[in-house]
Design an enzyme around this catalytic site. Structure first.
Site, PDB file in Angstrom:
ATOM      1  N   ASN A   8     -16.167 -74.244  15.851  1.00 35.50           N
ATOM      2  CA  ASN A   8     -17.494 -73.669  15.624  1.00 35.50           C
ATOM      3  C   ASN A   8     -18.019 -74.027  14.227  1.00 35.50           C
ATOM      4  OD1 ASN A   8     -19.618 -71.877  15.016  1.00 35.50           O
ATOM      5  ND2 ASN A   8     -18.870 -70.390  16.513  1.00 35.50           N
ATOM      6  N   LYS A  11     -19.501 -71.222  11.893  1.00 33.69           N
ATOM      7  CA  LYS A  11     -18.517 -70.430  11.134  1.00 33.69           C
ATOM      8  C   LYS A  11     -18.115 -71.181   9.872  1.00 33.69           C
ATOM      9  CE  LYS A  11     -15.851 -68.185  14.880  1.00 33.69           C
ATOM     10  NZ  LYS A  11     -14.455 -68.135  15.414  1.00 33.69           N
ATOM     11  N   GLU A  32      -6.515 -68.713  23.387  1.00 29.50           N
ATOM     12  CA  GLU A  32      -6.922 -67.372  22.955  1.00 29.50           C
ATOM     13  C   GLU A  32      -6.449 -66.414  24.032  1.00 29.50           C
ATOM     14  OE1 GLU A  32     -10.919 -66.977  21.550  1.00 29.50           O
ATOM     15  OE2 GLU A  32     -10.571 -68.470  19.982  1.00 29.50           O
ATOM     16  N   ASP A  61     -11.236 -65.295  14.038  1.00 27.93           N
ATOM     17  CA  ASP A  61     -11.612 -64.790  15.346  1.00 27.93           C
ATOM     18  C   ASP A  61     -12.591 -63.661  15.150  1.00 27.93           C
ATOM     19  OD1 ASP A  61     -10.505 -65.915  17.830  1.00 27.93           O
ATOM     20  OD2 ASP A  61      -8.660 -65.826  16.652  1.00 27.93           O
ATOM     21  N   PHE A 135     -26.203 -68.258  14.955  1.00 34.09           N
ATOM     22  CA  PHE A 135     -25.633 -68.673  16.237  1.00 34.09           C
ATOM     23  C   PHE A 135     -25.291 -67.435  17.058  1.00 34.09           C
ATOM     24  CE2 PHE A 135     -21.014 -67.788  15.738  1.00 34.09           C
ATOM     25  CZ  PHE A 135     -20.966 -67.465  14.383  1.00 34.09           C
ATOM     26  N   GLY A 136     -24.841 -67.667  18.277  1.00 33.17           N
ATOM     27  CA  GLY A 136     -24.329 -66.590  19.121  1.00 33.17           C
ATOM     28  C   GLY A 136     -25.281 -65.402  19.223  1.00 33.17           C
ATOM     29  N   ASP A 138     -26.532 -63.562  16.950  1.00 33.74           N
ATOM     30  CA  ASP A 138     -27.341 -63.289  15.755  1.00 33.74           C
ATOM     31  C   ASP A 138     -28.758 -62.791  16.069  1.00 33.74           C
ATOM     32  OD1 ASP A 138     -25.381 -63.713  13.884  1.00 33.74           O
ATOM     33  OD2 ASP A 138     -25.915 -65.800  13.497  1.00 33.74           O
ATOM     34  N   LYS A 158     -27.335 -63.492   5.335  1.00 38.01           N
ATOM     35  CA  LYS A 158     -26.420 -63.011   6.384  1.00 38.01           C
ATOM     36  C   LYS A 158     -25.036 -62.719   5.791  1.00 38.01           C
ATOM     37  CE  LYS A 158     -24.005 -64.209  10.627  1.00 38.01           C
ATOM     38  NZ  LYS A 158     -23.678 -65.191  11.670  1.00 38.01           N
TER      39      LYS A 158
HETATM   40  P1  ITT Z   1     -13.368 -70.950  17.371  1.00 41.48           P
HETATM   41  O1  ITT Z   1     -13.151 -72.396  17.719  1.00 41.48           O
HETATM   42  O2  ITT Z   1     -13.318 -70.696  15.876  1.00 41.48           O
HETATM   43  O3  ITT Z   1     -12.498 -70.003  18.148  1.00 41.48           O
HETATM   44  P2  ITT Z   1     -15.529 -69.653  18.831  1.00 41.48           P
HETATM   45  O4  ITT Z   1     -17.015 -69.759  18.765  1.00 41.48           O
HETATM   46  O5  ITT Z   1     -14.852 -69.839  20.155  1.00 41.48           O
HETATM   47  O6  ITT Z   1     -14.902 -70.662  17.750  1.00 41.48           O
HETATM   48  P3  ITT Z   1     -14.446 -66.929  18.762  1.00 41.48           P
HETATM   49  O7  ITT Z   1     -13.440 -67.247  19.798  1.00 41.48           O
HETATM   50  O8  ITT Z   1     -14.002 -66.190  17.539  1.00 41.48           O
HETATM   51  O9  ITT Z   1     -15.129 -68.265  18.197  1.00 41.48           O
HETATM   52  O10 ITT Z   1     -15.635 -66.190  19.481  1.00 41.48           O
HETATM   53  C1  ITT Z   1     -16.482 -65.389  18.803  1.00 41.48           C
HETATM   54  C2  ITT Z   1     -17.826 -65.369  19.501  1.00 41.48           C
HETATM   55  O11 ITT Z   1     -18.486 -64.168  19.071  1.00 41.48           O
HETATM   56  C3  ITT Z   1     -18.709 -66.522  19.077  1.00 41.48           C
HETATM   57  O12 ITT Z   1     -18.639 -67.628  19.937  1.00 41.48           O
HETATM   58  C4  ITT Z   1     -20.099 -65.886  19.103  1.00 41.48           C
HETATM   59  O13 ITT Z   1     -20.609 -65.928  20.398  1.00 41.48           O
HETATM   60  C5  ITT Z   1     -19.804 -64.452  18.705  1.00 41.48           C
HETATM   61  N1  ITT Z   1     -19.927 -64.277  17.241  1.00 41.48           N
HETATM   62  C6  ITT Z   1     -18.933 -64.190  16.332  1.00 41.48           C
HETATM   63  N2  ITT Z   1     -19.419 -64.097  15.089  1.00 41.48           N
HETATM   64  C7  ITT Z   1     -20.752 -64.141  15.221  1.00 41.48           C
HETATM   65  C8  ITT Z   1     -21.805 -64.131  14.300  1.00 41.48           C
HETATM   66  O14 ITT Z   1     -21.612 -64.100  12.987  1.00 41.48           O
HETATM   67  N3  ITT Z   1     -23.037 -64.205  14.777  1.00 41.48           N
HETATM   68  C9  ITT Z   1     -23.282 -64.260  16.106  1.00 41.48           C
HETATM   69  N4  ITT Z   1     -22.351 -64.314  17.029  1.00 41.48           N
HETATM   70  C10 ITT Z   1     -21.078 -64.249  16.599  1.00 41.48           C
END
Ligand code: ITT
Length: 181
Positions: A8, A11, A32, A61, A135-136, A138, A158
């Site tokens: 990601n 992140k 995971e 995570d 992202f996600g 947010d 943020k």
């Molecule tokens: P990794 O490869 O690091 O695992 P990932 O996106 O799969 O990347 P996670 O398994 O930790 O990461 O999943 C967390 C999810 O939660 C992420 O995909 C987002 O959808 C959401 N999320 C986490 N932090 C967020 C943030 O700061 N803002 C918005 N959504 C977030």
């Protein structure tokens, strides 16, 4: 060099902005597991990666925990985002008065030992999708102390509020202390 194992880029960009030491993003997928807490998921990920990474490394995570949905999507945040997305969450929250929610971030850093740094950001789920930054989830999350969603904030703003910003601060303090001794 400290490696950040993630797929990601958002992140990575957020964390990079909040620290003053060098990190390098490395994408190696790791399982995971189904678990109750992010800490368990992260520890399992570290164990899996230990003999695959040459040097110190960390994973992060995170997840969104909605009170009225008993903590859903929580450890399943990534999957739920890919399947039902923000529209799906808002639909589940239709007619729900209690909008309370929190983001959690767990950074697990391996340097011979597993070190866990956790950050929580309390807030609420907005009534509508707002903003196109980040992202996600947010665009549907409003942190306590603001009336904007994370989707309406620049990275730096943020980070001041966010779960990841808080976890990273603890991580950076640890790195500083480690360099001192
Ligand atoms: P990794 O490869 O690091 O695992 P990932 O996106 O799969 O990347 P996670 O398994 O930790 O990461 O999943 C967390 C999810 O939660 C992420 O995909 C987002 O959808 C959401 N999320 C986490 N932090 C967020 C943030 O700061 N803002 C918005 N959504 C977030």
């Amino acid at each position: 060099m400290i490696y950040f194992i993630t797929s990601n880029r958002h992140k990575y960009e957020e964390i990079k902005k909040a620290i003053d030491f060098e990190i390098e993003m490395l994408t190696i997928s790791y399982p995971e597991i189904q678990a109750e807490s992010l800490e368990e998921v992260a520890k399992y990920g570290i164990e899996y990666l230990i003999d695959k990474v040459n040097g110190d490394f960390f994973i992060e995570d995170s997840g969104l925990f909605i009170k009225a949905l008993n903590g859903f999507p929580g450890v399943y945040s990534s999957y739920v985002f890919k399947t039902i997305g923000n529209e799906g969450i808002l639909k589940l929250m239709e007619k729900v008065e209690d909008r309370e929610a929190e983001f959690q971030s767990v950074i697990a850093f391996y340097d011979g030992d597993i070190n866990i740094f956790k950050g929580i950001c309390k807030g609420k789920i907005s009534k509508e999708i707002k903003g196109n930054r980040g992202f996600g989830y947010d665009p549907i999350f409003i942190p306590e102390g603001s009336d904007k969603t994370f989707g309406e904030m620049e990275r730096e703003e943020k980070n001041k509020f966010s779960h990841r910003g808080k976890a990273v601060k603890k991580f950076a303090d640890y790195i500083k202390m480690r360099e001192f001794y």
